[in-house]
Design a protein around this motif. Structure first.
Motif, PDB file in Angstrom:
ATOM      1  N   PHE A 174       0.830  -1.206   0.000  1.00  0.00           N
ATOM      2  CA  PHE A 174       0.000   0.000   0.000  1.00  0.00           C
ATOM      3  C   PHE A 174       0.866   1.258   0.000  1.00  0.00           C
ATOM      4  N   SER A 175       1.917   1.259   0.811  1.00  0.00           N
ATOM      5  CA  SER A 175       2.807   2.411   0.871  1.00  0.00           C
ATOM      6  C   SER A 175       3.677   2.508  -0.377  1.00  0.00           C
ATOM      7  N   ALA A 176       4.150   1.361  -0.863  1.00  0.00           N
ATOM      8  CA  ALA A 176       5.073   1.359  -1.998  1.00  0.00           C
ATOM      9  C   ALA A 176       4.442   1.915  -3.268  1.00  0.00           C
ATOM     10  N   ILE A 177       3.154   1.640  -3.498  1.00  0.00           N
ATOM     11  CA  ILE A 177       2.545   2.084  -4.750  1.00  0.00           C
ATOM     12  C   ILE A 177       2.369   3.600  -4.802  1.00  0.00           C
ATOM     13  N   HIS A 178       2.487   4.277  -3.669  1.00  0.00           N
ATOM     14  CA  HIS A 178       2.410   5.732  -3.684  1.00  0.00           C
ATOM     15  C   HIS A 178       3.709   6.371  -4.192  1.00  0.00           C
ATOM     16  N   VAL A 179       4.788   5.574  -4.261  1.00  0.00           N
ATOM     17  CA  VAL A 179       6.085   6.019  -4.776  1.00  0.00           C
ATOM     18  C   VAL A 179       6.524   7.326  -4.102  1.00  0.00           C
ATOM     19  N   GLN A 180       6.396   7.349  -2.790  1.00  0.00           N
ATOM     20  CA  GLN A 180       6.842   8.496  -2.010  1.00  0.00           C
ATOM     21  C   GLN A 180       7.644   7.969  -0.826  1.00  0.00           C
ATOM     22  N   PHE A 181       8.970   7.803  -1.035  1.00  0.00           N
ATOM     23  CA  PHE A 181       9.786   7.194   0.010  1.00  0.00           C
ATOM     24  C   PHE A 181       9.832   8.058   1.256  1.00  0.00           C
ATOM     25  N   TYR A 182       9.764   9.381   1.099  1.00  0.00           N
ATOM     26  CA  TYR A 182       9.889  10.262   2.260  1.00  0.00           C
ATOM     27  C   TYR A 182       8.609  10.329   3.084  1.00  0.00           C
ATOM     28  N   GLY A 183       7.638   9.498   2.733  1.00  0.00           N
ATOM     29  CA  GLY A 183       6.468   9.311   3.577  1.00  0.00           C
ATOM     30  C   GLY A 183       6.157   7.831   3.700  1.00  0.00           C
ATOM     31  N   PHE A 184       7.161   7.003   3.386  1.00  0.00           N
ATOM     32  CA  PHE A 184       6.947   5.561   3.273  1.00  0.00           C
ATOM     33  C   PHE A 184       6.571   4.906   4.603  1.00  0.00           C
ATOM     34  N   ILE A 185       7.352   5.179   5.635  1.00  0.00           N
ATOM     35  CA  ILE A 185       7.148   4.492   6.915  1.00  0.00           C
ATOM     36  C   ILE A 185       5.819   4.882   7.568  1.00  0.00           C
ATOM     37  N   PRO A 186       5.479   6.180   7.641  1.00  0.00           N
ATOM     38  CA  PRO A 186       4.162   6.522   8.211  1.00  0.00           C
ATOM     39  C   PRO A 186       3.010   5.903   7.432  1.00  0.00           C
ATOM     40  N   ARG A 187       3.166   5.787   6.115  1.00  0.00           N
ATOM     41  CA  ARG A 187       2.087   5.211   5.316  1.00  0.00           C
ATOM     42  C   ARG A 187       1.976   3.699   5.552  1.00  0.00           C
ATOM     43  N   VAL A 188       3.098   3.031   5.833  1.00  0.00           N
ATOM     44  CA  VAL A 188       3.040   1.617   6.207  1.00  0.00           C
ATOM     45  C   VAL A 188       2.248   1.463   7.504  1.00  0.00           C
ATOM     46  N   LEU A 189       2.535   2.314   8.471  1.00  0.00           N
ATOM     47  CA  LEU A 189       1.813   2.256   9.748  1.00  0.00           C
ATOM     48  C   LEU A 189       0.326   2.533   9.548  1.00  0.00           C
ATOM     49  N   LEU A 190       0.014   3.468   8.661  1.00  0.00           N
ATOM     50  CA  LEU A 190      -1.380   3.777   8.374  1.00  0.00           C
ATOM     51  C   LEU A 190      -2.072   2.571   7.747  1.00  0.00           C
ATOM     52  N   GLY A 191      -1.387   1.921   6.808  1.00  0.00           N
ATOM     53  CA  GLY A 191      -1.954   0.726   6.182  1.00  0.00           C
ATOM     54  C   GLY A 191      -2.168  -0.395   7.183  1.00  0.00           C
ATOM     55  N   ALA A 192      -1.213  -0.554   8.104  1.00  0.00           N
ATOM     56  CA  ALA A 192      -1.357  -1.587   9.132  1.00  0.00           C
ATOM     57  C   ALA A 192      -2.518  -1.257  10.066  1.00  0.00           C
ATOM     58  N   LEU A 193      -2.677   0.022  10.394  1.00  0.00           N
ATOM     59  CA  LEU A 193      -3.806   0.452  11.224  1.00  0.00           C
ATOM     60  C   LEU A 193      -5.131   0.027  10.593  1.00  0.00           C
ATOM     61  N   PHE A 194      -5.305   0.339   9.314  1.00  0.00           N
ATOM     62  CA  PHE A 194      -6.538  -0.035   8.624  1.00  0.00           C
ATOM     63  C   PHE A 194      -6.671  -1.548   8.514  1.00  0.00           C
ATOM     64  N   GLY A 195      -5.537  -2.227   8.372  1.00  0.00           N
ATOM     65  CA  GLY A 195      -5.565  -3.686   8.282  1.00  0.00           C
ATOM     66  C   GLY A 195      -6.086  -4.337   9.554  1.00  0.00           C
TER      67      GLY A 195
END
Length: 311
Positions: A212-233
């Protein structure tokens, strides 16, 4: 509770995942953008392709970009996945949205989680936005920064919101459509098939969040977006209802849109697009409240579903 029996397909998990990726790529990368491009060019008076490449042109460029983005999301993350589930795999959508008691109350709770979670992780967001790499990764760092700058320019253009109609359009395109489409694809489909394939819900949640984070192709927001995806998961896993992460996702996105509107209209001085951590006097209470609400959500679904196997 969400169960492995609620599968997207009767095929093997690997075959199902390949078909999901193919359908999403076809809709989100090809068909949706092409339809959006045609629609945008029909309402944009300038040379949309040229102005889009240079991000220069009339003020209507932002509207044209939003039209293209909306069509890509609508077709690639909503229409095509729904066609795959209901027509190609012949599955019902009902298991994704089961009737549950006290749903109204829980939607309020998860909306609150979506609103305060960005503040809770803002120090991590600021750290990720300013991360530096060793010399041997100069090539990657240069590419990542150029990509980030391009996305930031587009984001700044489409979020220059200072009227109510622009606010409503922003809420629809930037908040509502992604909340529905991304949760349907990443939590309802990909996470489910990863769980079915691995047999481990935590592996499925975090792998789906990583993608989910990788497809946004924004490494400088990668880790917070992983956490956000896990939250929704985890919200989907605990509740078994896709409406729960969709609702939380919407309010997470909508918070940023509304804050930008208030900033551009001069109502507030805080620009949420800046890479600064929130003051600790806000971060610490938000962390405590986030943990409390997550615990309450997990316990609520553990009790209402009478299932002792929730992890």
């Amino acid at each position: 509770m969400f169960s492995q029996g609620n599968s997207v397909s009767n095929r093997t998990p690997f075959q199902s995942l390949l078909r999901i990726v193919a359908m999403v790529a076809l809709g989100f990368v090809i068909v949706g953008p092409l339809l959006g491009l045609q629609l945008a060019m029909s309402v944009y008076e300038g040379d949309f392709v040229k102005d889009m490449a240079s991000l220069s042109g009339t003020p209507e460029l932002a509207t044209a970009i939003l039209i293209t983005q909306a069509m890509a999301t609508l077709v690639g993350l909503i229409i095509f996945p729904l066609i795959q589930i209901t027509r190609m795999e012949r599955k019902s959508l009902r298991p994704f949205f089961p009737f549950q008691r006290q749903m109204g109350m829980m939607l309020v709770v998860v909306a609150g989680i979506g609103l305060i979670f960005p503040v809770s992780i803002s120090p991590l967001t600021a750290w990720n936005a300013n991360i530096s790499f060793p010399d041997f990764m100069n090539g990657f760092e240069r590419w990542a920064k150029e990509s980030e700058e391009r996305v930031a320019m587009i984001t700044a253009l489409i979020t220059d919101i200072d009227t109510v109609p622009e606010l409503l359009i922003g809420l629809f395109v930037i908040a509502l459509l992604p909340a529905i489409g991304e949760e349907l694809v990443f939590r309802g489909m990909i996470q489910q098939e990863l769980w079915r394939g691995s047999g481990n819900i935590h592996v499925a949640i975090w792998t789906s969040a990583f993608i989910f984070s990788a497809i946004h192709v924004q490494f400088y927001g990668f880790i917070p977006r992983v956490l956000l995806g896990a939250l929704f998961g985890y919200l989907y896993y605990w509740s078994g209802n896709l409406l729960v992460p969709m609702f939380s996702h919407f309010f997470n996105n909508a918070f940023a849109v509304v804050m930008l509107y208030l900033y551009h209209t001069g109502t507030i001085d805080l620009n949420v697009e800046e890479d600064h951590a929130a003051p600790l006097k806000y971060v610490i209470p938000c962390i405590i409240l986030t943990i409390t609400l997550l615990y309450y959500t997990r316990e609520h679904y553990l009790k209402t579903n009478d299932n002792q196997n929730i992890a």
